[in-house]
Design an enzyme around this catalytic site. Structure first.
Site, PDB file in Angstrom:
ATOM      1  N   SER A  60       0.808  -1.227   0.000  1.00  0.00           N
ATOM      2  CA  SER A  60       0.000   0.000   0.000  1.00  0.00           C
ATOM      3  C   SER A  60       0.839   1.275   0.000  1.00  0.00           C
ATOM      4  CB  SER A  60      -0.949  -0.042   1.189  1.00  0.00           C
ATOM      5  OG  SER A  60      -1.867   0.998   1.103  1.00  0.00           O
ATOM      6  N   HIS A  61       0.738   2.061   1.069  1.00  0.00           N
ATOM      7  CA  HIS A  61       1.385   3.367   1.117  1.00  0.00           C
ATOM      8  C   HIS A  61       2.854   3.279   1.539  1.00  0.00           C
ATOM      9  CE1 HIS A  61      -0.308   2.186   4.897  1.00  0.00           C
ATOM     10  NE2 HIS A  61       0.605   2.907   5.499  1.00  0.00           N
ATOM     11  N   ASP A  86      -2.998   6.100  -3.427  1.00  0.00           N
ATOM     12  CA  ASP A  86      -1.789   5.501  -2.850  1.00  0.00           C
ATOM     13  C   ASP A  86      -1.244   4.348  -3.690  1.00  0.00           C
ATOM     14  OD1 ASP A  86      -3.836   3.717  -2.282  1.00  0.00           O
ATOM     15  OD2 ASP A  86      -2.872   3.003  -0.452  1.00  0.00           O
ATOM     16  N   ASP A  91      -1.590   1.100  -3.821  1.00  0.00           N
ATOM     17  CA  ASP A  91      -2.488   0.083  -4.366  1.00  0.00           C
ATOM     18  C   ASP A  91      -3.858   0.634  -4.753  1.00  0.00           C
ATOM     19  OD1 ASP A  91      -3.011   0.495  -1.644  1.00  0.00           O
ATOM     20  OD2 ASP A  91      -3.881  -1.496  -1.408  1.00  0.00           O
ATOM     21  N   ASP A 108      -6.280   2.281  -3.125  1.00  0.00           N
ATOM     22  CA  ASP A 108      -7.491   2.261  -2.296  1.00  0.00           C
ATOM     23  C   ASP A 108      -7.677   3.530  -1.465  1.00  0.00           C
ATOM     24  OD1 ASP A 108      -5.439   1.616  -0.583  1.00  0.00           O
ATOM     25  OD2 ASP A 108      -6.330  -0.254   0.152  1.00  0.00           O
ATOM     26  N   ARG A 109      -6.642   4.372  -1.398  1.00  0.00           N
ATOM     27  CA  ARG A 109      -6.797   5.613  -0.614  1.00  0.00           C
ATOM     28  C   ARG A 109      -7.082   6.801  -1.522  1.00  0.00           C
ATOM     29  NH1 ARG A 109      -2.699   5.692   4.459  1.00  0.00           N
ATOM     30  NH2 ARG A 109      -3.025   3.527   5.069  1.00  0.00           N
ATOM     31  N   LYS A 158     -11.702  -0.197   0.326  1.00  0.00           N
ATOM     32  CA  LYS A 158     -11.776   1.231   0.085  1.00  0.00           C
ATOM     33  C   LYS A 158     -11.322   1.476  -1.345  1.00  0.00           C
ATOM     34  CE  LYS A 158      -7.435   2.108   2.629  1.00  0.00           C
ATOM     35  NZ  LYS A 158      -7.126   0.869   3.348  1.00  0.00           N
TER      36      LYS A 158
HETATM   37  C1  VG1 Z   1      -3.284   1.969   8.305  1.00  0.00           C
HETATM   38  C2  VG1 Z   1      -4.479   2.874   8.504  1.00  0.00           C
HETATM   39  C3  VG1 Z   1      -5.764   2.066   8.420  1.00  0.00           C
HETATM   40  C4  VG1 Z   1      -5.806   1.341   7.076  1.00  0.00           C
HETATM   41  C5  VG1 Z   1      -4.556   0.510   6.899  1.00  0.00           C
HETATM   42  C6  VG1 Z   1      -4.486  -0.149   5.537  1.00  0.00           C
HETATM   43  O1  VG1 Z   1      -3.244   0.988   9.319  1.00  0.00           O
HETATM   44  O2  VG1 Z   1      -4.400   3.546   9.726  1.00  0.00           O
HETATM   45  O3  VG1 Z   1      -6.863   2.918   8.589  1.00  0.00           O
HETATM   46  O4  VG1 Z   1      -6.937   0.505   7.008  1.00  0.00           O
HETATM   47  O5  VG1 Z   1      -3.395   1.328   7.045  1.00  0.00           O
HETATM   48  O6  VG1 Z   1      -4.555   0.789   4.522  1.00  0.00           O
HETATM   49  P1  VG1 Z   1      -2.320   1.104  10.637  1.00  0.00           P
HETATM   50  O7  VG1 Z   1      -2.534  -0.189  11.379  1.00  0.00           O
HETATM   51  O8  VG1 Z   1      -0.932   1.323  10.169  1.00  0.00           O
HETATM   52  O9  VG1 Z   1      -2.837   2.291  11.389  1.00  0.00           O
HETATM   53  V1  VG1 Z   1      -3.736   0.509   3.107  1.00  0.00           V
HETATM   54  O10 VG1 Z   1      -4.127   1.708   2.084  1.00  0.00           O
HETATM   55  O11 VG1 Z   1      -2.271   0.177   3.681  1.00  0.00           O
HETATM   56  O12 VG1 Z   1      -4.283  -1.046   2.527  1.00  0.00           O
HETATM   57 CO    CO Z   2      -3.654   1.226   0.210  1.00  0.00          CO
END
Ligand code: VG1
Ligand code: CO
Length: 545
Positions: A113-114, A279, A281, A283-284, A378
């Protein structure tokens, strides 16, 4: 064809976090590390024989190698078919859609992801089930348990298949369809939003938009949907070519990491009306107006309040859900519309049951995540198209739409302070310090605010009754303000402390304060209660969003 059985040694650290298994690339390249986890998934699943698997990733470093390995293991496991995104590319929401549309058993999405990518960056793998959503906690626990006892994995001895053109392959009794990653997703978006109205807006001389794909997975989606299909001028999409290291940055659409987009929208004589980013992948989403940032929690509230502008939601929505740390702005909309509003732990997997049961239509998280019942993830571009549909309908600016919303519902000042890569032991001590204070906090006053209750959030799923404990420490104040503390479940180095701060202001003459100033007393209280500087060694947060 003979399937090879390879002896291997189990790892004990393959516990999925908030969103799949995430580790550094180096970690993933340990002998058979990926294979062990994939075999653990396959050993845990029921009904593999002859079923369909969706496969793709965000294009980060190691994506292609991982895909070839998973294809061979899927053939050995007995899958009948794999739907694979061309070039190994599938955004997370597009994968969710494919699983649902083609009745797949599930999907494997390769993404961190990010998190940063490249040889020195991170890699990740998530499994989504039949409903298209992230595996529920019970399944990830079962996969983790299996991963610790794995002694061998099974793999078909087939050659790598070409990923870069669409086509059909038959290998070891399994068929592989390399499909365009955008086609089905575009069709879904067309069914949800008023593309004619959006198209007219994007082509009008009075409206300029920039979408920052951050060299991540949404590039091909945004080029195709915004520029080709909707007719936005070429150049609307920035950084649209997916790169294995995302150009060196964090593909995280927020004020700290999408600096270039921020500076375009905040330029003194700038003429960009609408800015958005997604982001790694896809989804954000981040939503910006001219000189204006839309807090993700507000975005969810505003989309909920105006849902009927979009054809998909014209008949209204069933309910709203938000993750616990997300601001309470959506709750006010739900109350006004007479709709149920659910508060879930962090992570999209907790929305799945509510969406499947039809109890909610929209949901979101403060972490730049918004979505609906159209998929079970998302969805970044969905949120951008929803905003475009709203702007086209209202013929008003982003800022005006948000200000009018605040005037009607009040403003939830909101911010998240992240302390990254702190010492794990210190982080745990910080949490036990907080936990110990919880029983005595109610009734105490800090400056102008009095604590009404304090606890460690636990959630009982209203659909299946499952209980999830230890989901974050909440300090709730009588005036509606909140301080929340959580440890990240997606980081890969040490611990990341997240402090979420929220304060409600009903009076519209007070809606112009600087966010950090409006929250200053809460920031101080949070620092005192958790002794943040003492435990983290930092005076201020590393990332403030
Ligand atoms: C973070 C965010 C959470 C989100 C998760 C996955 O998790 O706070 O809201 O669902 O990333 O998003 P954490 O445990 O680091 O707070 V993504 O876009 O990485 O799939
Ligand atoms: Co993501």
């Amino acid at each position: 064809m003979t399937i090879q059985t390879i002896k291997t040694t189990a790892y004990n650290d393959q516990k999925p976090g908030t969103s799949g298994l995430r580790k550094s690339v180096k970690h993933f390249k340990k002998p058979d590390y990926l294979q062990t986890f994939v075999q653990a998934i396959f050993n845990t699943l029921e009904g593999i024989e002859g079923s369909t698997l969706v496969l793709g990733g965000d294009g980060r470093y190691f994506n292609r190698e991982a895909i070839q390995i998973i294809l061979r293991m899927a053939a050995a496991a007995g899958f009948g078919k794999v739907l694979l995104g061309q070039g190994g590319i599938l955004s997370t929401p597009a994968a969710s859609n494919l699983i649902r549309k083609y009745a797949a058993l599930g999907g494997i999405i390769l993404s961190a992801s990010h998190n940063a990518g490249g040889p020195e960056g991170d890699f990740g793998i998530k499994f989504n089930g039949r409903n298209g959503g992230p595996a529920a906690e019970s399944l990830t626990e079962a996969i983790f348990a299996t991963s610790q006892t794995i002694e061998e994995y099974r793999i078909a001895p087939i050659q790598p298949i070409p990923l870069d053109k669409t086509g059909h392959y038959e290998l070891a009794g399994m068929s592989i369809e390399v499909i365009d990653p955008v086609d089905d997703y575009l069709e879904l978006m067309e069914s949800l939003f008023d593309f004619d109205k959006i198209s007219a807006l994007l082509q009008s001389d009075n409206f300029k938009m920039r979408f920052d794909a951050m060299h991540a997975v949404t590039g091909p989606y945004a080029h195709r949907i915004l520029e080709e299909r909707l007719g936005a001028p070429t150049g609307t999409v920035l950084h649209g070519a997916p790169l294995a290291n995302f150009g060196g940055g964090h593909p995280d659409p927020n004020q700290a990491h999408a600096k270039e987009l921020m500076s375009l929208l905040y330029a003194r004589n700038g003429n960009i009306d609408f800015g958005a980013a997604s982001d790694g992948d896809g989804d954000r989403n981040m939503i910006l107006g001219k000189h204006f940032f839309v807090t993700p929690s507000d975005s969810l509230a505003i989309l909920a309040a105006n849902a009927t502008v979009a054809p998909a939601y014209r008949n209204g929505i069933a309910g709203i859900a938000r993750s616990m740390p997300t601001s309470q702005a959506p709750d006010r909309v739900a109350a006004k519309l007479g709709l149920p509003c659910f508060e879930t732990p962090t992570g999209w997997k907790f929305f799945g049951n509510l969406l499947d049961a039809g109890r909610i239509t929209l949901c979101g998280e403060e972490s730049f995540g918004t979505g609906s019942d159209h998929v079970r993830e998302k969805d970044g571009l969905w949120a951008v198209l929803f905003w475009l549909n709203l702007l086209a309908e209202k013929q008003d600016s982003v800022e005006n739409i948000v200000r009018k919303h605040w005037a009607e519902y009040g403003r939830n000042y909101y911010s998240r302070h992240d302390y990254e890569e702190i010492d794990l032991k210190a982080a745990n001590e910080l949490f036990s310090t907080l936990q110990d204070q919880l029983p005595e906090l109610a009734g105490k006053t800090f400056g102008k605010r009095t604590v009404s209750s304090a606890d460690n959030f636990a959630y009982t799923d209203p659909v299946d009754g499952s209980v999830s404990k230890n989901q974050g420490i909440r300090i709730l104040f009588a005036d509606g303000a909140r301080i929340i503390f959580r440890l990240s479940g997606t980081g890969t180095q040490g611990a990341t402390l997240r402090v979420y701060l929220e304060s409600y202001e009903a009076d519209s003459s007070k809606h112009d304060q600087d966010v950090q100033e409006a929250l200053a007393d809460l920031i101080e209280t949070a620092g005192q209660l958790a002794r943040i500087e003492e435990f983290t060694g930092r005076e201020t947060a590393d990332v403030i969003t």
